[in-house]
Design a protein around this motif. Structure first.
Motif, PDB file in Angstrom:
ATOM      1  N   PRO A 164       0.801  -1.227   0.000  1.00  0.00           N
ATOM      2  CA  PRO A 164       0.000   0.000   0.000  1.00  0.00           C
ATOM      3  C   PRO A 164       0.829   1.271   0.000  1.00  0.00           C
ATOM      4  O   PRO A 164       0.307   2.349  -0.251  1.00  0.00           O
ATOM      5  CB  PRO A 164      -0.828  -0.127   1.274  1.00  0.00           C
ATOM      6  N   GLN A 209      -0.243   5.232   1.065  1.00  0.00           N
ATOM      7  CA  GLN A 209      -1.668   5.528   0.903  1.00  0.00           C
ATOM      8  C   GLN A 209      -2.442   5.525   2.219  1.00  0.00           C
ATOM      9  O   GLN A 209      -3.212   6.455   2.471  1.00  0.00           O
ATOM     10  CB  GLN A 209      -2.290   4.551  -0.103  1.00  0.00           C
ATOM     11  N   PRO A 210      -2.265   4.544   3.111  1.00  0.00           N
ATOM     12  CA  PRO A 210      -3.015   4.596   4.372  1.00  0.00           C
ATOM     13  C   PRO A 210      -2.687   5.835   5.205  1.00  0.00           C
ATOM     14  O   PRO A 210      -3.573   6.440   5.810  1.00  0.00           O
ATOM     15  CB  PRO A 210      -2.595   3.324   5.100  1.00  0.00           C
ATOM     16  N   GLU A 211      -1.426   6.244   5.192  1.00  0.00           N
ATOM     17  CA  GLU A 211      -1.050   7.435   5.957  1.00  0.00           C
ATOM     18  C   GLU A 211      -1.669   8.694   5.341  1.00  0.00           C
ATOM     19  O   GLU A 211      -2.170   9.555   6.052  1.00  0.00           O
ATOM     20  CB  GLU A 211       0.464   7.575   6.005  1.00  0.00           C
ATOM     21  N   ARG A 212      -1.662   8.793   4.007  1.00  0.00           N
ATOM     22  CA  ARG A 212      -2.287   9.953   3.351  1.00  0.00           C
ATOM     23  C   ARG A 212      -3.771  10.010   3.656  1.00  0.00           C
ATOM     24  O   ARG A 212      -4.333  11.085   3.872  1.00  0.00           O
ATOM     25  CB  ARG A 212      -2.055   9.889   1.843  1.00  0.00           C
ATOM     26  N   THR A 213      -4.413   8.849   3.683  1.00  0.00           N
ATOM     27  CA  THR A 213      -5.843   8.807   3.978  1.00  0.00           C
ATOM     28  C   THR A 213      -6.115   9.274   5.407  1.00  0.00           C
ATOM     29  O   THR A 213      -7.030  10.064   5.649  1.00  0.00           O
ATOM     30  CB  THR A 213      -6.391   7.387   3.761  1.00  0.00           C
ATOM     31  N   ARG A 214      -5.324   8.799   6.369  1.00  0.00           N
ATOM     32  CA  ARG A 214      -5.495   9.248   7.760  1.00  0.00           C
ATOM     33  C   ARG A 214      -5.279  10.746   7.889  1.00  0.00           C
ATOM     34  O   ARG A 214      -6.030  11.442   8.582  1.00  0.00           O
ATOM     35  CB  ARG A 214      -4.528   8.497   8.677  1.00  0.00           C
ATOM     36  N   TRP A 262      -8.317  12.608   6.549  1.00  0.00           N
ATOM     37  CA  TRP A 262      -9.428  12.574   7.512  1.00  0.00           C
ATOM     38  C   TRP A 262      -9.161  13.528   8.671  1.00  0.00           C
ATOM     39  O   TRP A 262     -10.078  14.172   9.180  1.00  0.00           O
ATOM     40  CB  TRP A 262      -9.662  11.158   8.029  1.00  0.00           C
ATOM     41  N   ARG A 300     -12.691   4.356  10.819  1.00  0.00           N
ATOM     42  CA  ARG A 300     -11.818   4.061   9.667  1.00  0.00           C
ATOM     43  C   ARG A 300     -10.350   4.137  10.056  1.00  0.00           C
ATOM     44  O   ARG A 300      -9.545   3.347   9.605  1.00  0.00           O
ATOM     45  CB  ARG A 300     -12.098   5.038   8.523  1.00  0.00           C
ATOM     46  N   GLY A 301     -10.002   5.126  10.893  1.00  0.00           N
ATOM     47  CA  GLY A 301      -8.607   5.308  11.276  1.00  0.00           C
ATOM     48  C   GLY A 301      -8.072   4.207  12.168  1.00  0.00           C
ATOM     49  O   GLY A 301      -6.879   3.903  12.144  1.00  0.00           O
ATOM     50  N   GLY A 317      -9.275   1.092  12.051  1.00  0.00           N
ATOM     51  CA  GLY A 317      -9.500  -0.188  11.391  1.00  0.00           C
ATOM     52  C   GLY A 317     -10.788  -0.868  11.795  1.00  0.00           C
ATOM     53  O   GLY A 317     -11.034  -2.004  11.409  1.00  0.00           O
ATOM     54  N   PRO A 376     -14.857  -1.328   5.144  1.00  0.00           N
ATOM     55  CA  PRO A 376     -14.522  -0.573   3.945  1.00  0.00           C
ATOM     56  C   PRO A 376     -15.693  -0.434   2.987  1.00  0.00           C
ATOM     57  O   PRO A 376     -15.851   0.567   2.335  1.00  0.00           O
ATOM     58  CB  PRO A 376     -13.391  -1.373   3.301  1.00  0.00           C
TER      59      PRO A 376
END
Length: 100
Positions: A7, A10-15, A18, A64-65, A67, A71
């Motif tokens: 990934p 991407q997970p960090e950018r999403t967090r 948010w 979401r943050g 987990g 999804p």
């Protein structure tokens, strides 16, 4: 053998996205509360809607943050987020018109 998906960031950018959203909504909610406290009772329903929208968004972000959120929520997530964004845009317009 299927390669595992990397990934990347991407997970960090999403967090982070948010978190920025939650921060912006916090500012809008606090401005509406300020309007309700200084502008009379006409701002109270607006402040209530803003605080409820803020709480719903922060709850969604938290799930979401951490987990805990699913999804895929049957395609309703995008519609709910779009409706919430439209609502906060209207609240922002009201705040600008009131000069807050």
């Amino acid at each position: 053998m299927k390669p595992t998906r990397d990934p990347g960031l991407q997970p960090e950018r999403t967090r982070l996205a948010w978190r920025r959203t939650a921060l912006a909504l916090t500012v809008v909610a606090m401005l509406t509360v300020r309007l309700a406290l200084t502008g009379g009772p006409s701002g109270a329903p607006l402040a209530l809607l803003a605080v409820l929208g803020w709480a719903a968004t922060v709850t969604l972000f938290w799930r979401r943050g951490t987990g805990g959120g699913r999804p895929g929520a049957g395609g309703r997530t995008l519609a709910v987020v779009g409706l919430g964004a439209s609502g906060f845009a209207l609240i922002g317009i009201v705040l600008v018109l009131h000069g807050v």
